[in-house]
Design a protein around this motif. Structure first.
Motif, PDB file in Angstrom:
ATOM      1  N   GLY A 215       0.833  -1.194   0.000  1.00 18.72           N
ATOM      2  CA  GLY A 215       0.000   0.000   0.000  1.00 18.72           C
ATOM      3  C   GLY A 215       0.865   1.241   0.000  1.00 18.72           C
TER       4      GLY A 215
ATOM      5  N   SER B 245       0.612   5.588   0.051  1.00 20.33           N
ATOM      6  CA  SER B 245      -0.236   6.759   0.197  1.00 20.33           C
ATOM      7  C   SER B 245       0.422   7.945  -0.482  1.00 20.33           C
ATOM      8  CB  SER B 245      -0.482   7.063   1.678  1.00 20.33           C
ATOM      9  OG  SER B 245       0.730   7.369   2.312  1.00 20.33           O
TER      10      SER B 245
ATOM     11  N   ASN C 159       4.427   7.421   1.951  1.00 22.98           N
ATOM     12  CA  ASN C 159       4.486   6.273   2.840  1.00 22.98           C
ATOM     13  C   ASN C 159       4.067   5.021   2.086  1.00 22.98           C
ATOM     14  OD1 ASN C 159       5.106   7.679   5.318  1.00 22.98           O
ATOM     15  ND2 ASN C 159       3.061   8.558   5.114  1.00 22.98           N
TER      16      ASN C 159
ATOM     17  N   TYR D   3       3.777   0.517   2.683  1.00 27.32           N
ATOM     18  CA  TYR D   3       3.859  -0.551   3.655  1.00 27.32           C
ATOM     19  C   TYR D   3       3.400  -1.837   2.992  1.00 27.32           C
ATOM     20  CZ  TYR D   3       3.164  -3.243   7.924  1.00 27.32           C
ATOM     21  OH  TYR D   3       3.222  -4.200   8.882  1.00 27.32           O
TER      22      TYR D   3
ATOM     23  N   ARG E  48     -11.176 -10.317   8.551  1.00 27.09           N
ATOM     24  CA  ARG E  48     -12.361  -9.552   8.164  1.00 27.09           C
ATOM     25  C   ARG E  48     -13.205 -10.465   7.301  1.00 27.09           C
ATOM     26  NH1 ARG E  48      -8.257  -6.097   5.327  1.00 27.09           N
ATOM     27  NH2 ARG E  48      -7.106  -7.516   6.638  1.00 27.09           N
TER      28      ARG E  48
ATOM     29  N   ASP F   8     -12.542   1.529   1.162  1.00 25.20           N
ATOM     30  CA  ASP F   8     -11.651   0.801   2.062  1.00 25.20           C
ATOM     31  C   ASP F   8     -10.213   1.285   1.913  1.00 25.20           C
ATOM     32  OD1 ASP F   8     -11.252  -1.131   4.066  1.00 25.20           O
ATOM     33  OD2 ASP F   8     -10.461  -2.540   2.595  1.00 25.20           O
ATOM     34  N   LEU F   9      -9.985   2.154   0.957  1.00 21.89           N
ATOM     35  CA  LEU F   9      -8.643   2.681   0.742  1.00 21.89           C
ATOM     36  C   LEU F   9      -8.480   4.004   1.479  1.00 21.89           C
ATOM     37  CD1 LEU F   9      -8.180   2.043  -3.066  1.00 21.89           C
ATOM     38  CD2 LEU F   9      -7.053   0.850  -1.207  1.00 21.89           C
ATOM     39  N   PRO F  10      -7.318   4.202   2.093  1.00 28.92           N
ATOM     40  CA  PRO F  10      -7.053   5.517   2.682  1.00 28.92           C
ATOM     41  C   PRO F  10      -7.019   6.573   1.575  1.00 28.92           C
ATOM     42  CG  PRO F  10      -5.523   3.874   3.515  1.00 28.92           C
ATOM     43  CD  PRO F  10      -6.252   3.233   2.387  1.00 28.92           C
ATOM     44  N   PRO F  11      -7.187   7.825   1.946  1.00 26.63           N
ATOM     45  CA  PRO F  11      -7.185   8.893   0.936  1.00 26.63           C
ATOM     46  C   PRO F  11      -5.900   8.899   0.115  1.00 26.63           C
ATOM     47  CG  PRO F  11      -7.903   9.734   3.061  1.00 26.63           C
ATOM     48  CD  PRO F  11      -7.412   8.339   3.296  1.00 26.63           C
TER      49      PRO F  11
ATOM     50  N   VAL G  80      -3.364   0.210  -3.568  1.00 26.88           N
ATOM     51  CA  VAL G  80      -2.856  -1.057  -3.033  1.00 26.88           C
ATOM     52  C   VAL G  80      -2.530  -1.971  -4.206  1.00 26.88           C
ATOM     53  CG1 VAL G  80      -3.412  -3.112  -1.694  1.00 26.88           C
ATOM     54  CG2 VAL G  80      -4.112  -0.878  -0.865  1.00 26.88           C
TER      55      VAL G  80
ATOM     56  N   ARG H   6       0.002  -1.049  11.748  1.00 26.09           N
ATOM     57  CA  ARG H   6       0.288  -0.671  10.365  1.00 26.09           C
ATOM     58  C   ARG H   6      -0.802  -1.252   9.466  1.00 26.09           C
ATOM     59  NH1 ARG H   6       5.479   1.208   9.546  1.00 26.09           N
ATOM     60  NH2 ARG H   6       4.568   2.029   7.626  1.00 26.09           N
TER      61      ARG H   6
ATOM     62  N   VAL I 207      -2.639  -1.175   5.147  1.00 26.89           N
ATOM     63  CA  VAL I 207      -2.722  -0.676   3.780  1.00 26.89           C
ATOM     64  C   VAL I 207      -4.168  -0.363   3.398  1.00 26.89           C
ATOM     65  CG1 VAL I 207      -0.651  -1.878   3.026  1.00 26.89           C
ATOM     66  CG2 VAL I 207      -2.861  -3.009   2.813  1.00 26.89           C
ATOM     67  N   ARG I 208      -5.105  -0.882   4.180  1.00 25.03           N
ATOM     68  CA  ARG I 208      -6.529  -0.628   3.947  1.00 25.03           C
ATOM     69  C   ARG I 208      -7.202  -0.336   5.276  1.00 25.03           C
ATOM     70  NH1 ARG I 208      -7.992  -6.147   1.070  1.00 25.03           N
ATOM     71  NH2 ARG I 208     -10.053  -5.510   1.749  1.00 25.03           N
TER      72      ARG I 208
ATOM     73  N   CYS J 214      -7.313   3.592   8.497  1.00 27.70           N
ATOM     74  CA  CYS J 214      -5.929   3.615   8.012  1.00 27.70           C
ATOM     75  C   CYS J 214      -5.611   4.986   7.429  1.00 27.70           C
ATOM     76  CB  CYS J 214      -5.744   2.526   6.958  1.00 27.70           C
ATOM     77  SG  CYS J 214      -4.030   2.299   6.461  1.00 27.70           S
ATOM     78  N   LEU J 215      -4.535   5.563   7.908  1.00 26.84           N
ATOM     79  CA  LEU J 215      -4.103   6.851   7.381  1.00 26.84           C
ATOM     80  C   LEU J 215      -2.584   6.846   7.315  1.00 26.84           C
ATOM     81  CD1 LEU J 215      -5.125   9.641   6.481  1.00 26.84           C
ATOM     82  CD2 LEU J 215      -4.797  10.404   8.826  1.00 26.84           C
ATOM     83  N   ALA J 216      -2.040   7.023   6.127  1.00 24.74           N
ATOM     84  CA  ALA J 216      -0.589   7.021   5.926  1.00 24.74           C
ATOM     85  C   ALA J 216       0.034   5.746   6.480  1.00 24.74           C
ATOM     86  CB  ALA J 216       0.038   8.256   6.545  1.00 24.74           C
ATOM     87  N   THR J 217      -0.581   4.622   6.156  1.00 22.69           N
ATOM     88  CA  THR J 217      -0.154   3.263   6.525  1.00 22.69           C
ATOM     89  C   THR J 217      -0.173   3.009   8.031  1.00 22.69           C
ATOM     90  OG1 THR J 217       2.237   3.603   6.737  1.00 22.69           O
ATOM     91  CG2 THR J 217       1.370   3.250   4.492  1.00 22.69           C
TER      92      THR J 217
ATOM     93  N   ALA K 270      -0.234  13.120   8.716  1.00 18.18           N
ATOM     94  CA  ALA K 270      -0.094  11.791   9.290  1.00 18.18           C
ATOM     95  C   ALA K 270       0.118  11.838  10.790  1.00 18.18           C
ATOM     96  CB  ALA K 270       1.066  11.057   8.623  1.00 18.18           C
TER      97      ALA K 270
END
Lengths: 171, 110
Positions: A40, A42, A46, A48, A83, A151-154, A158, B25, B27-28, B38-41, B70
């Motif tokens: 992922g 951002s 970042n 990860y 999940r 489901d994805l951060p702003p 991914v 940590r 990614v979603r 999740c924000l900035a991993t 972040a």
């Protein structure tokens, strides 16, 4: 009386050679499970890497005997690791059979719709090893890119590389 | 492929699969525990739960865009120790400060 005419008319047509099978639509059901690695990133630079949540695929594939190289179908995909989510994966594949092996490169669209939304394209390569007249052992390697969904951060995407193993039954 | 290189490849694969075991940590959003997003991993308290001023903010606003930096949100580690009402107090104080400043500036402007 009219019903009796039909078969007689069909009998009057020249019979096809017995060695040539009648054109028909084929169907197969496959059950696979898999996981992999997700990366992922951002917008802030970042990134990860995490293990892709384990998933189960129930796939339906269909092809016509006159064009067996073009396979279409879809999967119902459920994430069952940490999940619970449900999605559909419509796919299109090119199929090539070499001996007992069938190779299927293809592409698909992965759309998770509950309880969150997550979508993106998928490129896959599936290998099916025929075990008998109807059963096959299948393995697949897929690359996914998710960039749509809540489901994805702003401003993040991914990228996933996943493997899957399972069985396929031709109906 | 020799046996040693095969072992190295297996170890590399295990290392890759072991990635993602670090707590907090992600990614979603669904990688995080229920109240976190999740924000900035990193799993953080979502803005709506952290006392955002927008009363219309709801769960569906995850994809509406969050410009918070972040380090503005508490990580999972911080969430366990930091009082949750610290941020709401800060946000509630902000309008009052603005108002007093504005009131103080008004006579100067005249």
């Amino acid at each position: 009386m009219a019903l009796a005419v039909g078969p007689r008319a069909a009998d009057a047509q020249p019979a096809q050679p017995p060695s040539e099978p009648e054109p028909m639509q084929h169907h197969a059901i496959a059950l696979t499970g898999g996981s992999g690695l997700s990366l992922g990133s951002s917008g802030g630079g970042n990134s990860y890497a995490a293990r892709t949540p384990g998933f189960v695929d129930i796939a339906w594939r269909t092809w016509h005997s006159t064009t067996p190289q073009w396979v279409t179908g879809f999967s119902l995909r459920a994430e069952v690791d940490g999940r619970t989510s449900v999605g559909v994966v419509p796919r299109f594949e090119f199929s090539r059979t070499v001996g007992r092996l069938t190779l299927r490169p293809g592409f698909a669209a992965v759309v998770f719709f509950a309880p969150f939304q997550l979508a993106g394209p998928e490129a896959s390569f599936t290998v099916a090893l025929r075990l008998g007249s109807v059963a096959s052992l299948i393995g697949a390697l897929a690359v996914d890119l998710f960039f749509i969904g809540n489901d994805l951060p702003p401003r993040s995407t991914v990228f996933s590389v996943n493997g899957a193993l399972g069985v396929s039954i031709e109906l | 492929m020799s046996r040693s290189s095969c072992s190295q490849a297996a170890l590399a694969l295990l290392a890759l699969l072991a990635a993602g075991c670090e707590a907090g940590r992600c990614v979603r959003h669904s990688d995080c525990a229920s109240p976190l997003s999740c924000l900035a991993t990193r799993c953080v308290i979502p803005p709506s739960d952290a006392g955002a001023l927008d009363a219309s903010d709801d769960a569906g606003a995850r994809d509406a865009g969050d410009d918070r930096p972040a380090d503005a949100g508490a990580t999972t580690d911080d969430a366990a120790t930091a009082p949750l009402d610290a941020t709401p107090d800060a946000t509630l104080d902000a309008p009052a400060d603005l108002g007093s400043d504005a009131a103080g500036d008004a006579p100067d402007a005249e």
